[in-house]
Design a protein around this motif. Structure first.
Motif, PDB file in Angstrom:
ATOM      1  N   GLN A 127     -14.339 -18.350   9.910  1.00  0.00           N
ATOM      2  CA  GLN A 127     -15.177 -17.291  10.484  1.00  0.00           C
ATOM      3  C   GLN A 127     -14.396 -16.609  11.596  1.00  0.00           C
ATOM      4  O   GLN A 127     -13.630 -17.258  12.315  1.00  0.00           O
ATOM      5  CB  GLN A 127     -16.429 -17.894  11.136  1.00  0.00           C
ATOM      6  N   ARG A 128     -14.628 -15.307  11.770  1.00  0.00           N
ATOM      7  CA  ARG A 128     -14.144 -14.601  12.952  1.00  0.00           C
ATOM      8  C   ARG A 128     -15.384 -14.239  13.761  1.00  0.00           C
ATOM      9  O   ARG A 128     -16.335 -13.673  13.227  1.00  0.00           O
ATOM     10  CB  ARG A 128     -13.351 -13.360  12.575  1.00  0.00           C
ATOM     11  N   LEU A 129     -15.374 -14.591  15.013  1.00  0.00           N
ATOM     12  CA  LEU A 129     -16.578 -14.501  15.845  1.00  0.00           C
ATOM     13  C   LEU A 129     -16.372 -13.501  16.975  1.00  0.00           C
ATOM     14  O   LEU A 129     -15.310 -13.449  17.589  1.00  0.00           O
ATOM     15  CB  LEU A 129     -16.867 -15.907  16.391  1.00  0.00           C
ATOM     16  N   ARG A 130     -17.395 -12.727  17.252  1.00  0.00           N
ATOM     17  CA  ARG A 130     -17.362 -11.759  18.338  1.00  0.00           C
ATOM     18  C   ARG A 130     -18.346 -12.190  19.417  1.00  0.00           C
ATOM     19  O   ARG A 130     -19.515 -12.459  19.119  1.00  0.00           O
ATOM     20  CB  ARG A 130     -17.763 -10.391  17.778  1.00  0.00           C
ATOM     21  N   GLN A 139      -6.174 -15.880  12.216  1.00  0.00           N
ATOM     22  CA  GLN A 139      -7.417 -15.124  11.960  1.00  0.00           C
ATOM     23  C   GLN A 139      -7.712 -15.084  10.460  1.00  0.00           C
ATOM     24  O   GLN A 139      -8.863 -15.214  10.051  1.00  0.00           O
ATOM     25  CB  GLN A 139      -7.286 -13.690  12.490  1.00  0.00           C
ATOM     26  N   ARG A 140      -6.646 -14.898   9.649  1.00  0.00           N
ATOM     27  CA  ARG A 140      -6.849 -14.861   8.187  1.00  0.00           C
ATOM     28  C   ARG A 140      -7.294 -16.211   7.651  1.00  0.00           C
ATOM     29  O   ARG A 140      -8.139 -16.290   6.771  1.00  0.00           O
ATOM     30  CB  ARG A 140      -5.529 -14.468   7.494  1.00  0.00           C
ATOM     31  N   SER A 156     -12.010 -16.477  17.673  1.00  0.00           N
ATOM     32  CA  SER A 156     -12.660 -15.390  18.410  1.00  0.00           C
ATOM     33  C   SER A 156     -11.810 -14.136  18.263  1.00  0.00           C
ATOM     34  O   SER A 156     -10.583 -14.201  18.285  1.00  0.00           O
ATOM     35  CB  SER A 156     -12.800 -15.765  19.878  1.00  0.00           C
ATOM     36  N   ALA A 157     -12.458 -12.994  18.081  1.00  0.00           N
ATOM     37  CA  ALA A 157     -11.738 -11.729  17.957  1.00  0.00           C
ATOM     38  C   ALA A 157     -12.641 -10.602  18.405  1.00  0.00           C
ATOM     39  O   ALA A 157     -13.823 -10.556  18.056  1.00  0.00           O
ATOM     40  CB  ALA A 157     -11.291 -11.501  16.518  1.00  0.00           C
ATOM     41  N   ASP A 183     -12.668  -7.581  17.484  1.00  0.00           N
ATOM     42  CA  ASP A 183     -13.095  -6.669  16.421  1.00  0.00           C
ATOM     43  C   ASP A 183     -13.813  -7.396  15.284  1.00  0.00           C
ATOM     44  O   ASP A 183     -13.996  -6.824  14.212  1.00  0.00           O
ATOM     45  CB  ASP A 183     -11.882  -5.899  15.874  1.00  0.00           C
ATOM     46  N   ALA A 184     -14.207  -8.642  15.507  1.00  0.00           N
ATOM     47  CA  ALA A 184     -14.921  -9.367  14.456  1.00  0.00           C
ATOM     48  C   ALA A 184     -16.289  -8.732  14.246  1.00  0.00           C
ATOM     49  O   ALA A 184     -16.867  -8.139  15.158  1.00  0.00           O
ATOM     50  CB  ALA A 184     -15.075 -10.834  14.840  1.00  0.00           C
ATOM     51  N   SER A 185     -16.814  -8.864  13.017  1.00  0.00           N
ATOM     52  CA  SER A 185     -18.094  -8.216  12.746  1.00  0.00           C
ATOM     53  C   SER A 185     -19.276  -9.166  12.897  1.00  0.00           C
ATOM     54  O   SER A 185     -20.420  -8.738  12.904  1.00  0.00           O
ATOM     55  CB  SER A 185     -18.068  -7.600  11.348  1.00  0.00           C
TER      56      SER A 185
END
Lengths: 244, 244
Positions: free
Chosen positions: B214-217, B209-210, B176-177, B179-181
């Motif tokens: 997936q990075r999820l918002r 995160q790298r 989770s982040a 600033d994720a898109s």
């Protein structure tokens, strides 16, 4: 700049007394601690005095310089705090009733603060606190809001009359309950909704459960137990303002 | 039944030392307080000794009767506790990897405990704690789990190697982040998923995160700030075991 060096100074004594709810309610003042909260409170325009034991940038608000010992005496925090704001309570003003959060008897200041913070993040219009919920201006509550209390009206009121009034205004009142038969997935977002989160042990009171338009169950896979702030967060995400 | 009346008794001193992580890790023991947690621990079969200053029903586990003063000395709690269990740590055993929670640097014991409780409620198979997260056997963590720690394997391990290994096993790792898109609504549940929740201030570490698939918002409407336990709760609800 005013300087206070004596722990016996009458202002110091008055500030310390703001740790008691009774004194806060009487003076209509409360304390906030630390730079982040001070910034938010300054933006909201409710800081009357800044108390500090360090140099501090000009903000237009009167600054009183005190000793480290006085800071320790005023602060409710175990770790050192270098700036405290004395804030004025304001009459909360509700501008919209499309998404409301109602807290019924919540005892944990961390839960109340976290729920207020979450309400702001999901675009809610206001938060109601039952008379037996813990105090908004408790230092732990304020800390857990992370400043969100300055962005949303929080109103303390009896819930029975409130629910009646909201229903007359066309707001659908939804109470969360572990034994409810309707799953959250089966209740669609609508124009005006209010969500009741209950006491950490007992849940939502029987009276409010009876009066609510819907009783909602958050679907679970086992253990059947959620923290009140987590349950509220899951509901507020599902019905966030942009979900309409 | 063994009775201890002296605060100087060597067993009392050993129990008090279990408030330190180092002593817990060395002895492979930890304390739980109060009837509810004791019940859960007894069901899990990990209680070695029950310490009490009251009459106490027979459970098959040895009971040691102590004075109120000794209870106070052993307990980490401010309010009076009448029963304490000395429990044995067990090797956590992960049986399934379809839903996993990974905690990256969480500092607040209340958040860690609440996240473990929520993981059990949504059918998760296991929880991983990074080495710099707070201790599972801290009394506040245990209290916040409400006993859920006995229902789920909790494993402390370095996250970088873990993520590599999980990905080889076909687990999709999601961080989770803010600033994720990619919005949470746009990531569908799949067979095997692991969710990383990050530090209360910094969030998930850059390295994880790298490495994540997936990075999820989590979609928000303002303020852009969620408590770690609330954010984790919203993700775990969305991807709960029965969502597959």
């Amino acid at each position: 700049m005013e300087v206070i060096q004596s722990l016996q100074n009458s202002k110091v004594k008055e500030w310390v007394r703001l740790h008691n709810k009774k004194d806060r309610d009487q003076k209509k003042q409360f304390l906030i601690e630390g730079e982040h909260l001070l910034e938010e409170a300054l933006r909201a325009g409710c800081v009357e005095t800044i108390i500090t034991d360090e140099d501090c940038p000009e903000t237009g608000v009167p600054v009183i310089r005190v000793t480290e010992g006085i800071m320790k005496k005023i602060s409710g925090n175990v770790s050192a705090v270098h700036v405290i704001g004395v804030c004025r309570m304001r009459e909360p003003e509700l501008r919209n009733n499309s998404r409301l959060l109602i807290l019924d008897g919540l005892q944990d200041p961390g839960n109340v603060g976290t729920l207020i913070r979450t309400a702001v993040s999901f675009g809610f219009d206001g938060v109601y606190l039952s008379p037996d919920s813990c105090d908004l201006y408790n230092e732990k509550t304020i800390r857990s809001t992370q400043g969100a209390l300055f962005y949303i009206p929080v109103i303390r009121t009896g819930l029975s009359d409130l629910v009646t009034r909201l229903q007359k205004e066309g707001v659908t009142v939804i109470a969360s309950a572990l034994d409810a038969s309707v799953n959250m997935e089966d209740i669609a977002p609508c124009e005006k909704m209010a969500f009741v989160v209950g006491h950490e042990g007992r849940g939502v009171s029987k009276e409010i459960q009876r009066k609510a338009d819907q009783r909602l169950r958050i679907e679970m896979d086992g253990f059947e137990s959620l923290n009140a702030a987590v349950a509220g967060g899951i509901m507020m995400y599902r019905y966030r303002k942009s979900s309409k």
